[in-house]
Motif scaffolding. Sequence first.
Motif, PDB file in Angstrom:
ATOM      1  N   LEU A 121       0.881  -0.703  -0.314  1.00  0.00           N
ATOM      2  CA  LEU A 121       0.117   0.217  -0.121  1.00  0.00           C
ATOM      3  C   LEU A 121       0.956   1.074   0.205  1.00  0.00           C
ATOM      4  O   LEU A 121       0.561   2.010  -0.539  1.00  0.00           O
ATOM      5  N   LEU A 122       1.832   1.334   0.980  1.00  0.00           N
ATOM      6  CA  LEU A 122       2.723   2.532   0.548  1.00  0.00           C
ATOM      7  C   LEU A 122       3.211   2.709  -0.187  1.00  0.00           C
ATOM      8  O   LEU A 122       4.026   3.473  -0.964  1.00  0.00           O
ATOM      9  N   LEU A 123       3.634   1.824  -1.501  1.00  0.00           N
ATOM     10  CA  LEU A 123       4.095   2.419  -2.636  1.00  0.00           C
ATOM     11  C   LEU A 123       3.162   2.635  -4.318  1.00  0.00           C
ATOM     12  O   LEU A 123       3.722   3.300  -4.499  1.00  0.00           O
ATOM     13  N   LEU A 124       1.896   1.935  -3.375  1.00  0.00           N
ATOM     14  CA  LEU A 124       1.211   3.181  -3.618  1.00  0.00           C
ATOM     15  C   LEU A 124       0.539   4.372  -3.293  1.00  0.00           C
ATOM     16  O   LEU A 124       0.933   5.403  -4.104  1.00  0.00           O
ATOM     17  N   LEU A 125       0.351   4.654  -2.531  1.00  0.00           N
ATOM     18  CA  LEU A 125       0.638   5.581  -1.547  1.00  0.00           C
ATOM     19  C   LEU A 125       1.572   6.584  -1.944  1.00  0.00           C
ATOM     20  O   LEU A 125       1.184   8.095  -1.795  1.00  0.00           O
ATOM     21  N   ILE A 126       2.817   6.201  -2.033  1.00  0.00           N
ATOM     22  CA  ILE A 126       4.264   7.171  -1.977  1.00  0.00           C
ATOM     23  C   ILE A 126       3.905   8.614  -3.709  1.00  0.00           C
ATOM     24  O   ILE A 126       4.156   9.518  -3.319  1.00  0.00           O
ATOM     25  N   PRO A 127       3.610   7.807  -4.954  1.00  0.00           N
ATOM     26  CA  PRO A 127       3.208   8.547  -5.267  1.00  0.00           C
ATOM     27  C   PRO A 127       2.032   9.548  -5.727  1.00  0.00           C
ATOM     28  O   PRO A 127       2.319  10.435  -6.045  1.00  0.00           O
TER      29      PRO A 127
END
Length: 551
Positions: free
Chosen positions: A356-362
Amino acid sequence: MHNFYIKNTKTDFETLPILGNEKHQKNCDYGSTKTEKPTKDDSDCFKYPIAVIFVLASKFFEAFAANGVRTVLALFLHDSIQLSEDASSVVLHLFNFFSQFCPIFGAVLADSYLGNAKTLFIFYIPYAIGYVGLVLTTVPYLEEIISTTTLVYVSLLLISIGNGNLRACITSLGGHQFILPEQKPELDQYFSHYYFVYTLGILLSKVFPPEVRSVTTCFQEDVCYTAVFGLLCIVFFASWFIFLLGLCFYKSETPQHNNVLCQVIACVWHALWNKVKGKSSSNEWLDSAVGKYSDVFVNDVRSFLRVTVLFIPLPIYWSLLAQQDSSWTFQATQMNTTIAGYYIQPDQIKAIGPLLLLLLIPLFEKVINPFCHQCQISPLHSVSLGGFSAAFSFACAGILQILIEKSDYTLSVIWQFPQFLFLQLGEVLLSIPGLQFAFTQAPSSMKSVLTAAWFCNNAFGNLIVVIMKEVKPVHDQSTEFFMYSILMLLGIVIFSFLAHWYEQRWETRSSEGIIASEEQTIEKFVYVEELGLGNLEGNSLESLNSNCSKC
């Protein structure tokens, strides 16, 4: 930081301080002491340093091994060592506390006395002993020789000390290999490569160790922790071996023998002692340190203390973040973990956090951050929003726990998704802007110390969980989740009150481009380390900020 950019536009070709104080060296001789300026004929020298390959490979395997231990530790302690859920959580969070507090000592040793490579060389030894000991704890025949519980605790202590001190140095060791400004593009590539290998190690550590445990049997047991810890031990030794291979390639370092963190502590202690002894008539207690320390340094320490007051309510947030490996994992054991016909181990569920963090970062970089700038939402306001999101995540966990306890059928683990989503949303809203605020508000000489103080919140957050488990103010899990949610709300309200009265101290910048460059550097490291679910490696930023103040 401003001075750093100014200096590197001059013709003296000074290097970025974190990467060493050496000037450019001719003929690609990384061990040479020559200080001749580079020429056009030397352009071939400024390629990607081979030493960095060893650093990145070593970091990948070390990240996999260390986070693999965290992934399975709670269930191992509960299922194999027969500790209660509360006791297992206490041990896990104490393990995390030492892992996240020890980087301070590693940073001091590396920056002031030994250098990064020598510090790593030393701490790899107890680190290795810890992994071997952890494997031995799973061998039943050794119970007659030594207490399994004692061996587990000693092994985890050695691993936490090794992991903490390695994370303080390994990123800086890689950055030290570059020559600036000629290798600025390569340095940017290094940050991206480091981000990739660390993320990959984290993600794989959430998936493979539980899978190995479930598909292997040993010693007449249905699950085999010997295979799990044996795998992690082998992976760690691969990291150690790769690091040792790189020793002949790493550039030599010259420690500064001058640590700002130690100076700040000494200044505060000296001022308090003089005030208690009545040796100062000033209303400002810190002014009693003037004389032994310069006016400028004392004022910088005063600014540092004003900012750290804002940090006081924030460890509660890190206590929430850390429980993905403990209470949320135990919650998953009470749920149906079969998704689309595929059985998922309860401690594999938390892999959704970094995903989820990988998706939220961008999303943060492209949408949330520009929106905040457009609406003039300060980093402090963003921190408050992140705290509210984290509080809501534990409210979701509490509601889900009530449903688990009252339902006649087993709920799907998919219902944990909302709490993971809100917790990771809180992560990008709180951690990244919070670190940026700490950096921009710090006086030039205090940036490393203030960044270290920010990261110490993580360690103290784990300590809060330990205290709560021992004191036991509540007795059922759902109420405990709600308790943490309320504590987070109270903490963020106190933070908002402190932030409202805080007089912001923005340093002068020559252009917006400099500010943007600083923030991108900070964000990149935060993104990397937040994928470790709260296990931040602050030394690279500390060293960068500390040494930049000397330019």
